[in-house]
Design an enzyme around this catalytic site. Structure first.
Site, PDB file in Angstrom:
ATOM      1  N   TYR A  10       0.819  -1.216   0.000  1.00  0.00           N
ATOM      2  CA  TYR A  10       0.000   0.000   0.000  1.00  0.00           C
ATOM      3  C   TYR A  10       0.855   1.270   0.000  1.00  0.00           C
ATOM      4  O   TYR A  10       0.415   2.317   0.465  1.00  0.00           O
ATOM      5  CB  TYR A  10      -0.950   0.030   1.214  1.00  0.00           C
ATOM      6  CG  TYR A  10      -1.729  -1.248   1.413  1.00  0.00           C
ATOM      7  CD1 TYR A  10      -2.610  -1.706   0.431  1.00  0.00           C
ATOM      8  CD2 TYR A  10      -1.583  -2.011   2.572  1.00  0.00           C
ATOM      9  CE1 TYR A  10      -3.332  -2.882   0.611  1.00  0.00           C
ATOM     10  CE2 TYR A  10      -2.308  -3.186   2.758  1.00  0.00           C
ATOM     11  CZ  TYR A  10      -3.173  -3.615   1.774  1.00  0.00           C
ATOM     12  OH  TYR A  10      -3.877  -4.770   1.958  1.00  0.00           O
ATOM     13  N   TYR A 138     -14.563  -5.280   2.979  1.00  0.00           N
ATOM     14  CA  TYR A 138     -13.183  -5.661   2.641  1.00  0.00           C
ATOM     15  C   TYR A 138     -13.016  -7.135   2.998  1.00  0.00           C
ATOM     16  O   TYR A 138     -13.238  -7.532   4.144  1.00  0.00           O
ATOM     17  CB  TYR A 138     -12.146  -4.826   3.407  1.00  0.00           C
ATOM     18  CG  TYR A 138     -10.744  -5.316   3.124  1.00  0.00           C
ATOM     19  CD1 TYR A 138     -10.068  -4.897   1.979  1.00  0.00           C
ATOM     20  CD2 TYR A 138     -10.116  -6.240   3.952  1.00  0.00           C
ATOM     21  CE1 TYR A 138      -8.802  -5.391   1.673  1.00  0.00           C
ATOM     22  CE2 TYR A 138      -8.856  -6.738   3.659  1.00  0.00           C
ATOM     23  CZ  TYR A 138      -8.210  -6.304   2.526  1.00  0.00           C
ATOM     24  OH  TYR A 138      -6.959  -6.789   2.221  1.00  0.00           O
ATOM     25  N   ASP A 241     -17.330 -13.313   7.541  1.00  0.00           N
ATOM     26  CA  ASP A 241     -15.888 -13.084   7.504  1.00  0.00           C
ATOM     27  C   ASP A 241     -15.510 -12.486   8.857  1.00  0.00           C
ATOM     28  O   ASP A 241     -15.626 -11.277   9.063  1.00  0.00           O
ATOM     29  CB  ASP A 241     -15.555 -12.144   6.343  1.00  0.00           C
ATOM     30  CG  ASP A 241     -14.074 -11.781   6.300  1.00  0.00           C
ATOM     31  OD1 ASP A 241     -13.336 -12.161   7.239  1.00  0.00           O
ATOM     32  OD2 ASP A 241     -13.660 -11.112   5.337  1.00  0.00           O
ATOM     33  N   LYS A 270      -6.338 -13.530  11.289  1.00  0.00           N
ATOM     34  CA  LYS A 270      -5.698 -12.539  12.166  1.00  0.00           C
ATOM     35  C   LYS A 270      -5.457 -12.987  13.617  1.00  0.00           C
ATOM     36  O   LYS A 270      -4.383 -13.441  13.943  1.00  0.00           O
ATOM     37  CB  LYS A 270      -6.485 -11.232  12.111  1.00  0.00           C
ATOM     38  CG  LYS A 270      -6.394 -10.579  10.715  1.00  0.00           C
ATOM     39  CD  LYS A 270      -6.712  -9.106  10.729  1.00  0.00           C
ATOM     40  CE  LYS A 270      -6.323  -8.408   9.443  1.00  0.00           C
ATOM     41  NZ  LYS A 270      -7.354  -8.411   8.402  1.00  0.00           N
TER      42      LYS A 270
HETATM   43  C1  LIG Z   1      -7.382  -8.715   6.906  1.00  0.00           C
HETATM   44  C2  LIG Z   1      -8.699  -9.195   6.414  1.00  0.00           C
HETATM   45  C3  LIG Z   1      -8.778 -10.145   5.383  1.00  0.00           C
HETATM   46  C4  LIG Z   1      -7.569 -10.641   4.641  1.00  0.00           C
HETATM   47  O1  LIG Z   1      -6.704 -11.359   5.450  1.00  0.00           O
HETATM   48  P1  LIG Z   1      -5.175 -11.571   4.975  1.00  0.00           P
HETATM   49  O2  LIG Z   1      -4.614 -12.474   6.012  1.00  0.00           O
HETATM   50  O3  LIG Z   1      -4.544 -10.227   4.952  1.00  0.00           O
HETATM   51  O4  LIG Z   1      -5.226 -12.197   3.627  1.00  0.00           O
HETATM   52  C5  LIG Z   1     -10.034 -10.608   5.033  1.00  0.00           C
HETATM   53  N1  LIG Z   1     -11.137 -10.163   5.645  1.00  0.00           N
HETATM   54  C6  LIG Z   1     -11.099  -9.261   6.645  1.00  0.00           C
HETATM   55  C7  LIG Z   1     -12.367  -8.837   7.306  1.00  0.00           C
HETATM   56  C8  LIG Z   1      -9.877  -8.730   7.039  1.00  0.00           C
HETATM   57  O5  LIG Z   1      -9.842  -7.795   8.008  1.00  0.00           O
END
Ligand SMILES: *Cc1c(COP(=O)(O)O)cnc(C)c1O
Length: 422
Positions: A10, A138, A241, A270
């Site tokens: 970025y 996202y 997600d 994460k």
């Molecule tokens: C960070 C994130 C992703 C992507 O995860 P990566 O490990 O960076 O590929 C997908 N969805 C959400 C909600 C995120 O915050």
């Protein structure tokens, strides 16, 4: 000194500053080569929930490294993967009984989308092969994920011609504690999108309660409940997600817990390993999983990342979860939440500042949204002189601290965020 060949994410290559070199860290702080320490208000893109150098997490990795660093999960298994899958089934909403591992949040979402499409294929509805996503969403940076990020503000608009086309419903507007009428408007918009396109939609995707990288947009648990009902009504799978919201970020272990509902598929990453290694898990209910039981070649799920179920990652994830539960992290998160609410919402005139559009707090997350991005130019350098690592994006100045952040440090982060607007 020659320039480093590291290409930063970025980053604008013409204007980027030399990146400070991190040499270590303890607790909520990391340490730079020049001796400076910085209090990390972002816990490294929201994953280092135990902070740096946590002795139990480090010890778990070392112990596993002595035993088994890696082995393929194709046709083989091992104790850390098996135990972690059982633990994830135990702690996630009832009914998510099957766990598919992968190596990052984006890939975990790719797996979720492929599962949903194949599910309808196996059920004799191959025309249901598109996703319904939300504006401000996202879901990651790989191609499949870019295609379900906000198509305008989602930082991938230049790839529009390259990506598959999906459907989008408006982002929810009702806040966390909204009255039912406000939530009903958001749900009406979701219903309208489903009515029009359900015959070709496999799954509704959402970051439940907190749309994170798309602008820290927060909404009501009633919206999640309504979405669950709409998905059942229109025969569409519900995919949560929880890559950002999972493991306590919204104040409960999972955002789904605020609404007491079970999505059909849920993605974790994460916080899963406490940030110590990259890993992800896509969980599915019996309904989804059992559709794959059959004797045609099309019944196999054709996905298998090399590093899925990596023993080091699974072992540190198990330790992370043990620490989370034994040390009552939900209480720590509630304490951080009280500080953020007091400092940024109650005892502050921030929301009346002419450059501030909104201030929101949920769990261990707080954001000051400004009217336009120029209002945040220079804030990272300002924070650094006060010993804090802040990394705003777009119009959003936020903190998502490690849960072990001491209360005085949490107050300091909030103070630095407020002082910027003095
Ligand atoms: C960070 C994130 C992703 C992507 O995860 P990566 O490990 O960076 O590929 C997908 N969805 C959400 C909600 C995120 O915050």
């Amino acid at each position: 000194m020659t320039q480093s060949p590291v290409w930063h994410p970025y980053a604008h290559l013409l204007t980027q500053q030399a990146a400070p070199k991190v040499v270590g860290g303890e607790g909520a702080r990391f340490r730079l080569e020049n001796g400076e320490t910085l209090l990390d208000a972002t816990c490294s893109w929201w994953c280092m929930i135990h902070g740096y150098s946590h002795p139990r997490l480090v010890a778990a990795i070392k112990a596993q490294a002595d035993t088994l660093c890696h082995v393929m999960l194709g046709g083989l298994t091992h104790e850390p993967a098996d135990r972690l899958a059982r633990e994830l089934v135990r702690i996630t909403p009832t009914g998510l009984n099957h766990v598919f591992f992968s190596d990052s949040g984006s890939v975990g979402m790719e797996v979720a989308m492929k599962m949903a499409v194949q599910y309808y294929h196996l059920r004799g509805k191959p025309e249901k092969h598109r996703m319904l996503s939300l504006m401000k969403a996202y879901h990651g940076d790989t191609s499949g994920c870019m295609a379900v990020c906000d198509p305008e503000e989602g930082m991938h608009s230049l790839f529009a011609g390259y990506l598959p086309r999906h459907h989008f419903a408006p982002a929810p507007t009702a806040p966390y504690d909204a009255d039912p009428e406000t939530v009903a408007q958001d749900l009406a918009a979701l219903r309208a999108a489903l009515e029009r396109h359900h015959h070709e939609i496999a799954a509704l995707l959402m970051e439940p309660l907190l749309q994170a990288a798309g602008g820290l947009n927060m909404t009501s648990p009633e919206y999640l409940k309504g979405a669950r009902e709409l998905c059942d009504e229109f025969d569409v799978l519900l995919v949560f997600d929880e890559v950002a919201t999972g493991f306590g970020r919204t104040g409960k272990l999972f955002a789904a817990d605020h609404a007491a509902i079970t999505p059909d598929i849920m993605v974790l990453s994460k916080g899963l390993t406490g940030g110590y290694l990259g890993h992800a898990a896509t969980l599915a209910t019996d309904r989804v999983h059992d559709a794959f039981i059959g004797d045609s070649p099309l019944h196999a799920f054709m996905h298998g990342p090399t590093f899925m179920g990596n023993p080091l990652a699974c072992r540190v994830a198990l330790e992370s979860l043990a620490v989370f539960e034994e040390e009552n992290y939900l209480d720590k998160i509630a304490r951080l939440n009280r500080i953020l609410r007091t400092e940024l919402l109650e005892e502050s005139a921030l929301h009346r500042h002419p450059r501030v559009r909104d201030v929101r707090v949920l769990g261990a997350t707080a954001v000051i949204e400004v009217q336009d991005a120029t209002a945040l130019q220079g804030v990272a350098a300002f924070a650094r002189t006060r010993g804090v690592w802040l990394r705003p994006f777009g119009r959003w100045l936020y903190t998502m601290p490690a849960y072990i952040t001491p209360e005085a440090d949490m107050r300091h982060i909030a103070q630095v965020m407020k002082d910027w607007f003095r």
